[in-house]
Design a protein around this motif. Structure first.
Motif, short mmCIF file in Angstrom:
data_model
loop_
_atom_site.label_atom_id
_atom_site.label_comp_id
_atom_site.label_asym_id
_atom_site.label_seq_id
_atom_site.Cartn_x
_atom_site.Cartn_y
_atom_site.Cartn_z
N THR A 268 0.94 -1.20 -0.01
CA THR A 268 -0.02 0.04 0.06
C THR A 268 0.81 1.33 0.04
O THR A 268 0.29 2.22 -0.24
CB THR A 268 -0.92 -0.03 1.16
OG1 THR A 268 0.03 0.58 2.49
CG2 THR A 268 -1.66 -1.10 1.41
N SER A 272 3.25 6.32 4.03
CA SER A 272 3.47 6.97 2.70
C SER A 272 2.83 6.48 1.53
O SER A 272 3.19 5.68 0.61
CB SER A 272 5.07 7.08 2.51
OG SER A 272 6.00 7.32 3.52
N LEU A 273 1.62 6.62 1.99
CA LEU A 273 0.52 5.78 1.04
C LEU A 273 0.58 6.16 -0.28
O LEU A 273 0.60 7.34 -0.67
CB LEU A 273 -0.92 6.13 1.79
CG LEU A 273 -2.27 5.33 1.31
CD1 LEU A 273 -2.03 3.77 1.87
CD2 LEU A 273 -3.59 5.83 1.75
N LYS A 274 0.32 5.05 -1.07
CA LYS A 274 0.35 5.11 -2.56
C LYS A 274 -0.96 5.71 -3.11
O LYS A 274 -2.09 5.47 -2.22
CB LYS A 274 0.38 3.68 -3.46
CG LYS A 274 1.73 3.22 -3.16
CD LYS A 274 1.82 1.81 -4.09
CE LYS A 274 3.25 1.08 -3.91
NZ LYS A 274 4.22 1.99 -4.64
N PRO A 275 -0.83 6.45 -4.22
CA PRO A 275 -2.28 6.91 -4.74
C PRO A 275 -3.43 5.42 -4.99
O PRO A 275 -2.60 4.50 -5.29
CB PRO A 275 -2.26 7.75 -6.01
CG PRO A 275 -0.54 7.76 -6.08
CD PRO A 275 0.19 6.58 -5.13
N GLY A 276 -4.56 5.81 -4.85
CA GLY A 276 -5.44 4.79 -5.28
C GLY A 276 -5.55 4.07 -6.56
O GLY A 276 -5.67 2.89 -6.57
N ALA A 277 -5.36 4.85 -7.63
CA ALA A 277 -5.37 4.26 -8.70
C ALA A 277 -4.55 2.95 -9.18
O ALA A 277 -3.33 3.29 -8.82
CB ALA A 277 -5.27 5.56 -9.85
N ASN A 278 -4.98 1.95 -9.59
CA ASN A 278 -4.45 0.95 -9.92
C ASN A 278 -3.57 0.17 -8.81
O ASN A 278 -2.53 -0.57 -8.82
CB ASN A 278 -3.21 1.20 -11.02
CG ASN A 278 -3.89 1.66 -12.24
OD1 ASN A 278 -4.81 1.13 -12.73
ND2 ASN A 278 -3.15 2.78 -12.98
N MET A 279 -3.77 0.66 -7.47
CA MET A 279 -3.20 0.03 -6.32
C MET A 279 -3.35 -1.60 -6.14
O MET A 279 -2.53 -2.19 -5.79
CB MET A 279 -3.51 0.67 -4.97
CG MET A 279 -2.49 0.64 -3.85
SD MET A 279 -3.23 0.44 -2.30
CE MET A 279 -3.20 2.20 -1.97
N ASN A 342 10.84 7.35 3.52
CA ASN A 342 9.60 6.85 2.88
C ASN A 342 9.16 5.63 3.26
O ASN A 342 10.05 4.15 2.79
CB ASN A 342 10.01 7.30 1.41
CG ASN A 342 8.72 7.06 0.30
OD1 ASN A 342 7.78 6.37 0.92
ND2 ASN A 342 8.44 7.84 -0.51
N ASP A 344 7.36 3.87 1.55
CA ASP A 344 6.91 3.04 0.24
C ASP A 344 8.28 2.47 -0.30
O ASP A 344 7.91 1.81 -1.41
CB ASP A 344 6.27 3.97 -0.65
CG ASP A 344 5.52 3.40 -1.71
OD1 ASP A 344 5.38 1.93 -1.63
OD2 ASP A 344 5.28 3.83 -2.77
#
Ligand code: BES
Ligand code: MN
Ligand code: ZN
Length: 494
Positions: A268, A272-279, A342, A344
């Motif tokens: 995820t 440092s959360l990823k953007p939702g699109a295509n996660m 980070n 991520d």
């Protein structure tokens, strides 16, 4: 996918589909002329009208309506027969398999490898049909395609040739079933494929292959001091583990090759959360781990005379009240401290503890595979795996294996200057560099944990997942790394 090998005349062979190779100008080749004549000139007419040109990777399926014992002829374009390569045949065979799956054909015969006297065409043609006909459909309860291409018979001129070819076909079957297993693991959704699930799969693969398998749980990881792997996993309800597999294929005291695979069961990004699109695609962030498991499965089934260790660090990267966060400092197994800037950039953290752990096996070489950086996709797209390392010979062997298997690698530099990007004000290292040279700075970070061992890092972020579906890579997990590593290991096993 099952292969069989048989002496037989393609003009007399009864099969739902006969796969033949066709150049750009096939008139005059006996098989093409005979088939064209039997079919009232239809294949020749298709060339005249340019419906089919024989260009590499093109496919045409023609029903024979009783004109031949084969119910269909599958023309596979190979381009200029003087310029045929295994990869062109692999792709053509993959496209043919996809066409036969779409046509709901479950068995076929092939003489594709006879198109040119070039080494490796038989393997390539069988890899193409096996990998191209793969589908991940275990979750479809409706409209599930029940019939998939399952059997391919290789036709050859005589019994001597059949006897020579049979073991080659059997080996390809073994390797491709490992690739398919690896694809299954990568495609498995994150709610199923947790660290514990993959560790259990590792145990099953080990048992079937007669390998030793140990799974180090949190308590053991803490005792050892794997602070980086623990930090990445600490925000998840599914605790991190390290699976260790050991294959002994030779008893001459030779040092093992250690394979290390990134096993983030879902990324995820953490805090440092990823953007939702295509996660959702981040379920494939354990493709390195799946490649290592697939390679070990194949190596054991082929009884390669070599010693191998597989190290698979497994964790889920989640945001949570307990999760690690930017600014944290973790102490790695090596003793080096890392400031997290980070969450991520988690792959290099789980890998650095596994790479350090690899030292205890006195490895002949360490090879790690990881869906490590989005920057690698920017640099190389989906047509090459990024390769970095500290040993020219090891790199060269892997590059050669990449050429041979179609799983191509491209080397990036790992100069010391790139270390500037990873300097922390308060710890030995930070875990994420800036936006420039993202793939290299990740590689440089890993290099700090390999010591004097020979090592190559493979960034498979662009090659582990196929977005569209092409030739022998149906949409989804590619299983990249398995054929590459098996080819490399076969080379050193002699
Ligand atoms: N798993 C990702 C990398 C990735 C991206 C794999 C796309 C496959 C497709 C990795 O953990 C990640 O998030 N990397 C960061 C690193 C950055 C924070 C330094 C990235 O690439 O953005
Ligand atoms: Mn990440
Ligand atoms: Zn990741």
């Amino acid at each position: 996918m099952k292969f069989s090998v048989q002496a037989g005349n393609p003009l007399e062979f009864d099969t739902p589909a006969l796969i033949i190779g066709c150049g750009t100008d096939p008139a005059g080749t006996p098989l093409f002329d005979a088939i064209s004549a039997a079919l009232g000139g239809v294949p020749g007419r298709m060339y005249e009208s340019k419906e089919f040109t024989g260009k590499p990777g093109s496919v045409k399926v023609i029903h024979t309506l009783g004109a031949l014992p084969a119910q269909r002829i599958v023309l596979v374009g190979v381009g200029d027969p003087g310029e045929v390569t295994p990869e062109k045949i692999r792709r053509g065979a993959g496209a043919a398999a996809q066409a036969l799956v779409a046509a709901r054909v479950c068995s076929a015969a092939s003489v594709l490898h006879q198109i040119a006297p070039v080494a490796g065409l038989l393997e390539a043609s069988l890899e193409g049909v096996s990998l191209g006909s793969y589908r991940y459909d275990c979750y479809k309860t409706k409209d599930r395609q029940e019939v998939l291409l399952q059997e391919v018979t290789v036709l050859c001129a005589g019994v001597d040739e059949a006897e020579r070819i049979a073991p080659v076909a059997a080996a390809v079957e073994t390797v491709c079933s490992a690739v398919r297993m690896s694809r299954d693991l990568v495609s498995a959704p994150g709610n199923l494929a947790t660290p514990a699930y993959l560790a259990e799969k590792a145990g099953q693969i080990a048992e079937r292959g007669g390998m030793a398998c140990t799974v180090l749980a949190v308590q053991e990881l803490a005792r050892l001091g794997m602070g980086a792997l623990l930090a990445v996993g600490q925000g998840s309800q599914h605790p991190p583990v390290l699976a260790v597999l050991e294959y002994r294929g030779i008893n001459d005291g030779s040092n093992p090759v250690v394979l290390v695979g990134k096993g983030i069961t879902f990324d995820t990004g953490g805090i440092s959360l990823k953007p939702g699109a295509n996660m959702e695609l981040m379920k494939h962030d354990m493709a390195g781990a799946a490649a290592v498991l697939g390679t070990l499965q194949a190596a054991a089934a082929l009884r390669l005379r070599i010693n191998l260790v597989g190290l698979v660090p497994l964790a889920e990267n989640m945001p949570d009240g307990e999760a690690y966060k930017p600014g944290d400092v973790v102490t790695t197994l090596s003793g080096q401290t890392v400031e997290i800037n980070n969450t991520d950039a988690e792959g290099r953290l789980i890998l650095c503890d596994a790479l350090q752990y690899a030292h205890r096996f006195q490895p002949a070489a360490i090879i790690d595979l990881a869906t490590l950086t989005g920057a690698c996709v920017v640099a190389l797209g989906h047509n090459a795996t990024g390769a970095m390392g500290n040993d020219g010979e090891l790199l060269a062997s892997l590059l050669r294996a990449g050429e041979a298997t179609g799983e191509r690698l491209w080397e990036l530099p790992l100069w010391e200057e790139y270390g500037e990007l990873m300097k922390s004000d308060i710890a030995d290292l930070k875990n994420a560099g800036g936006p420039s040279a993202g793939t290299i700075s990740a590689g440089w970070f890993l290099k700090q944990f390999v010591g004097t061992n020979k090592w190559v890092h493979l960034d498979i972020a662009g090659t582990a997942w196929e977005d569209k579906g092409r030739h022998y890579l149906p949409k989804g997990a590619t299983g990249v790394g398995v054929r590459l590593l098996v080819k490399y290991l076969q080379g050193i096993a002699g």
